[in-house]
Scaffold this motif. Structure first.
Motif, mmCIF file in Angstrom:
data_model
loop_
_atom_site.group_PDB
_atom_site.id
_atom_site.type_symbol
_atom_site.label_atom_id
_atom_site.label_comp_id
_atom_site.label_asym_id
_atom_site.label_seq_id
_atom_site.Cartn_x
_atom_site.Cartn_y
_atom_site.Cartn_z
ATOM 1 N N PHE A 22 41.654 42.090 15.782
ATOM 2 C CA PHE A 22 42.822 42.737 14.610
ATOM 3 C C PHE A 22 42.251 43.890 14.141
ATOM 4 N N GLU A 23 41.294 43.403 13.449
ATOM 5 C CA GLU A 23 40.464 44.140 12.234
ATOM 6 C C GLU A 23 39.944 45.163 13.633
ATOM 7 N N HIS A 24 39.462 45.388 14.392
ATOM 8 C CA HIS A 24 39.061 46.867 15.125
ATOM 9 C C HIS A 24 40.138 47.860 15.274
ATOM 10 N N ARG A 25 41.224 46.870 15.855
ATOM 11 C CA ARG A 25 42.528 47.377 16.199
ATOM 12 C C ARG A 25 42.823 48.448 14.849
ATOM 13 N N LEU A 26 42.419 47.498 13.766
ATOM 14 C CA LEU A 26 43.101 48.503 12.599
ATOM 15 C C LEU A 26 41.953 49.544 11.989
ATOM 16 N N ALA A 27 41.125 49.179 12.549
ATOM 17 C CA ALA A 27 39.928 50.457 12.347
ATOM 18 C C ALA A 27 39.892 51.453 13.303
ATOM 19 N N ALA A 28 40.954 51.699 14.859
ATOM 20 C CA ALA A 28 41.171 51.904 15.369
ATOM 21 C C ALA A 28 42.726 53.028 15.394
ATOM 22 N N ASN A 29 43.261 52.293 14.436
ATOM 23 C CA ASN A 29 44.548 53.314 14.098
ATOM 24 C C ASN A 29 44.100 53.863 12.911
ATOM 25 N N LEU A 30 43.376 53.444 11.824
ATOM 26 C CA LEU A 30 42.905 54.512 10.666
ATOM 27 C C LEU A 30 42.202 55.603 10.979
#
Length: 395
Positions: A22-30
């Motif tokens: 989830f953190e990696h996906r959030l970072a990618a979206n940021l």
């Protein structure tokens, strides 16, 4: 010292062993939100993400506040783990508020090796501010300025601003779904709530020329662009629906016309979803709002599909939906006075408690599979993006 945006998330922190995903996906979206800001960077820390906005803090905040999964954004000062550096940063931040104020210091020490604990930090920083700034007073219950201080592994972070994000989960952590997008107030809000749960969206719109105008389609395209600003590019499927509506009007009892129309829409949407590998349908239905949204109507309509049908607005009333539409930027588009196919040929007294057998009997005179196949074959697809967004899709 350097200036960063501290990104705070919520329920992602409860995901246990899945948390890194989830953190990696959030970072990618940021990163996707900041992609055309030169030199802006996203960094990961335990329990936090950090954005270096490359001196474009306000522009970065405007973009990041639309990223699902973000609970709060805090323009921060990063300092070494040294008491004097922390005191200097605190003074700089509170002085920047440019007014006398009642204030409170809230320190959080996750790095237990730092020599001062949270209570000692609160007292020391508070005393330093009172000593060097006129007009300040401490107010622990109702402060006008809340100075937050985080002592982390390698640095300290201080901030006074709190820019709320939309919360939820990062788009892309769930399988994609297909939104039935009418152009009214409800369906784009349903799409927004679905994206908030991490679901990438495609959309399907049913068009009935010459009964509906090109401006009705433009309204839907504009709604997709707004949704794309929140959750990334939206593939819009425009279905030719005139022949089906004409056949319904000719062959189906008027009181069951809406039920049969919705059943045909669901059949077409499921076929499109299967073709594109989408896992669910999404609608803007709210229980009891109109005749086709009673429990009996929903059951009769659902009967023709096997995919899950998500109804994020099922328990909301119209005023709640309108409030959300205004907040996310879709309301002014939705109320443009151009009719969509759902408002055509509405009978004076639609059936409010139809059952499956009644619906099947009502559509017996229709060449259901042929009409559905023709509509699917004639569907046009385009990708809608946020205005000015020329980037590739993230999914």
């Amino acid at each position: 010292m350097r200036e960063l945006i501290l990104v705070r998330y919520g329920e992602i922190g409860l995901k246990g062993e899945n948390r890194p995903h989830f953190e990696h996906r959030l970072a990618a979206n940021l990163r996707r939100a900041l992609e055309d800001l030169p030199d802006a960077r996203v960094e990961r820390g335990y329990g936090r993400l950090f954005v270096d906005p490359a001196c474009r803090t306000d522009e970065a905040l405007a973009r990041l506040r639309r990223v699902f999964g973000v609970v709060g954004l805090h323009p921060s000062v990063e300092t070494p783990l040294e008491t004097e550096a922390i005191l200097d940063a605190a003074l700089r931040l509170v002085r920047g508020e440019r007014r006398p104020a009642r204030f409170k210091v809230e320190a959080r020490r996750s790095n237990k090796a730092f020599p001062l604990d949270s209570i000692e930090l609160n007292r020391k920083v508070g005393a330093h501010l009172l000593e060097h700034l006129d007009g300040l007073s401490v107010d622990l219950r109702h402060p006008e300025v809340r100075l937050r201080l985080e002592i982390r592994e390698r640095h300290a972070y201080l901030y006074v601003r709190d820019v709320p994000g939309p919360g939820g989960l990062p788009v892309g952590v769930a399988s994609p779904a297909l939104l039935l997008l009418s152009g009214g107030i409800d369906s784009p809000v349903a799409g927004w709530y679905t994206m908030k749960r991490g679901v990438p969206l495609s959309a399907v719109h049913f068009q009935s020329p010459p009964f509906t105008s090109p401006r009705a389609l433009q309204k839907v395209q504009d709604l997709c662009d707004v949704l794309a600003a929140w959750g990334g590019p939206v593939r819009l499927h425009t279905v030719p629906f005139t022949r089906i509506q004409t056949a319904i009007r000719k062959h189906v009892p008027p009181e069951l016309g809406i039920t049969v129309m919705r059943r045909m829409m669901f059949r077409i949407a499921e076929r499109l979803a299967a073709r594109d590998g989408l896992a669910a349908l999404v609608t803007g239905e709210s229980l009891g709002q109109v005749a086709s949204q009673t429990l009996e109507s929903l059951a009769a309509i659902n009967d023709v599909v096997r995919l899950p049908v998500l109804r994020p607005l099922i328990g909301l009333d119209k005023s709640e939906i309108i409030d959300r539409a205004q907040a996310i930027g879709t309301y002014a588009i939705s109320i443009r006075p151009y009719e969509d196919c759902c408002t055509l040929f509405v009978p004076a007294h639609p059936a409010t408690h139809p059952d499956r057998l009644q619906a099947e009997a009502a559509e017996a005179a229709l060449a259901v599979q042929a009409l559905v196949g023709e509509a699917v074959a004639g569907t046009e697809v385009e990708e809608r993006r946020a205005p000015g967004d020329a980037r590739l899709p993230s999914r």
